[in-house]
Design an enzyme around this catalytic site. Sequence first.
Site, mmCIF file in Angstrom:
data_model
loop_
_atom_site.group_PDB
_atom_site.id
_atom_site.type_symbol
_atom_site.label_atom_id
_atom_site.label_comp_id
_atom_site.label_asym_id
_atom_site.label_seq_id
_atom_site.Cartn_x
_atom_site.Cartn_y
_atom_site.Cartn_z
ATOM 1 N N ASP A 44 -29.769 -14.295 13.596
ATOM 2 C CA ASP A 44 -29.370 -14.915 14.860
ATOM 3 C C ASP A 44 -30.551 -15.084 15.796
ATOM 4 O O ASP A 44 -30.615 -16.034 16.571
ATOM 5 C CB ASP A 44 -28.281 -14.074 15.523
ATOM 6 N N CYS A 131 -21.530 -23.840 19.439
ATOM 7 C CA CYS A 131 -22.044 -22.471 19.425
ATOM 8 C C CYS A 131 -21.639 -21.742 20.702
ATOM 9 O O CYS A 131 -21.106 -20.626 20.656
ATOM 10 C CB CYS A 131 -23.559 -22.482 19.277
ATOM 11 N N TYR A 160 -20.522 -11.553 25.092
ATOM 12 C CA TYR A 160 -19.942 -12.880 24.906
ATOM 13 C C TYR A 160 -18.591 -13.071 25.590
ATOM 14 O O TYR A 160 -18.080 -14.199 25.635
ATOM 15 C CB TYR A 160 -19.872 -13.205 23.415
ATOM 16 N N GLU A 197 -21.247 -22.779 11.948
ATOM 17 C CA GLU A 197 -20.983 -21.480 12.556
ATOM 18 C C GLU A 197 -20.219 -20.571 11.597
ATOM 19 O O GLU A 197 -20.560 -19.395 11.416
ATOM 20 C CB GLU A 197 -20.177 -21.655 13.854
#
Length: 213
Positions: A44, A131, A160, A197
Amino acid sequence: MKLAKTLWEENRDLAQAALEHRFVRGLGDGTLPEENFRRYMAQDTFFLEAFARAYALALARSPEREGLYAFFELLAGVLEELKLHKGYAQSQGIELEEVIPDGATLAYTDFLLATAGLRDVGEICAAMTPCMRLYAFLGQSLAGSGPGEDNPYAEWVRTYSDPGFEALASRLEELLDRYGRDTPAIRSAYRRAMRLEVDFFESASRGMDGGRR
């Protein structure tokens, strides 16, 4: 319905597939093997560096001042995210400078950078929005299930599900609405990014449950 909302709703199947993926479920309930998380963080980081470059290219190609300010703000957000990754890597002894991208990571970064280098700003936004919106969706969904503080991935969920990250996702959706048009190219870019993703999570989950979803 605005374009960003329309595209999100039309790709809900892939968003749900990501939410139900064993890797994401493992983040939510804390059962994800540490080895898989370490691999994911390394990949990532490589991805986010490409994501930052794509924002920089979008900024450079922005047709007006509003876009310049907005893409600068979004680029700054990715750089902050990279700092969080670096801090985790240092605590876990992960050598981010030596990351070798795997096939799923390269497929995604190559797609992003090719789009950012060759397509217009609207299509760049379509390739990048999934994303941001997906991670906000995943973070908020996992936070809603109340992961305990004993979950080793609670910080990931907090990052997140944070309102600040939601604001960045919404900002990029505003740019997609501003510069994008409902065209086959825009729809294709959005759908492809969503598929990539899910592929990214699948790659990061190698070795879990015999390698099957």
